[in-house]
Write a protein that holds these residues in place. Structure first.
Motif, short mmCIF file in Angstrom:
data_model
loop_
_atom_site.label_atom_id
_atom_site.label_comp_id
_atom_site.label_asym_id
_atom_site.label_seq_id
_atom_site.Cartn_x
_atom_site.Cartn_y
_atom_site.Cartn_z
N ARG A 21 0.96 -2.70 -0.46
CA ARG A 21 0.34 -1.95 0.64
C ARG A 21 1.23 -1.99 1.88
NH1 ARG A 21 -4.75 -0.18 1.76
NH2 ARG A 21 -5.71 -1.49 0.15
N ASP A 22 1.76 -3.18 2.19
CA ASP A 22 2.67 -3.31 3.34
C ASP A 22 3.88 -2.39 3.18
OD1 ASP A 22 1.03 -5.35 4.37
OD2 ASP A 22 2.22 -6.93 3.41
N ARG A 25 3.00 1.24 3.69
CA ARG A 25 2.76 1.50 5.12
C ARG A 25 4.09 1.65 5.87
NH1 ARG A 25 -0.64 -2.81 6.61
NH2 ARG A 25 -2.26 -1.62 5.59
N LYS A 28 5.83 4.95 4.95
CA LYS A 28 5.20 6.08 5.61
C LYS A 28 5.56 6.12 7.09
CE LYS A 28 0.83 8.40 6.46
NZ LYS A 28 -0.61 8.34 6.37
N GLN A 29 5.47 4.98 7.77
CA GLN A 29 5.77 4.91 9.21
C GLN A 29 7.22 5.27 9.51
OE1 GLN A 29 4.67 0.86 10.10
NE2 GLN A 29 2.55 1.40 10.58
#
Length: 132
Positions: A21-22, A25, A28-29
């Motif tokens: 998940r990290d 994220r 995406k960022q």
């Protein structure tokens, strides 16, 4: 043309203990399709995690994005090349190994990353300038 002339210097890295998940994220960022997995110690190798690693794990194997660490699914060791290498040799390595990214090192430290897109973009730029 040398690898250092077209490599991306702003490499996005992630801890090997981060969760999927990290990683998703951060990807995406930062708008990237891969992350370099940091070494755990000076004798360790760099790894790389890509969309493919993530999709394989969470879709094909039904893995949990909060329970699986990046280290468990990354490609390791990631192939590294010198920033002083001619781009044509980097391209040959990518084609022969069927990979899209190579980590670039200088004195055994991460200096950048080069992708097939970087190489094709550089070739296109040269062709458009009429110098090829």
């Amino acid at each position: 043309m040398l690898v250092k002339d077209i490599m991306v210097r702003d490499v996005v890295t992630i801890s090997p203990l981060a969760t999927i998940r990290d990683a998703m994220r951060v990807m995406k960022q930062r708008g990237v399709k891969s992350l370099v997995v940091e070494k755990r110690d000076q004798h360790d190798a760099f790894g790389i995690i890509t969309y493919t690693n993530i999709l394989k794990t969470i879709v094909a194997e039904e893995g949990d994005i909060d329970l699986i660490n990046v280290y468990d699914i990354c490609s390791k060791p990631a192939l590294t090349i010198s920033r002083e290498l001619d781009v044509k040799y980097a391209a040959r390595l990518m084609v022969s190994m069927n990979i899209r990214r190579l980590l670039v090192t200088a004195t055994n430290e991460l200096a950048g990353i080069i992708t097939m897109n970087d190489i094709v973009g550089a070739i296109l730029e040269i062709a458009e300038d009429g110098t090829a």
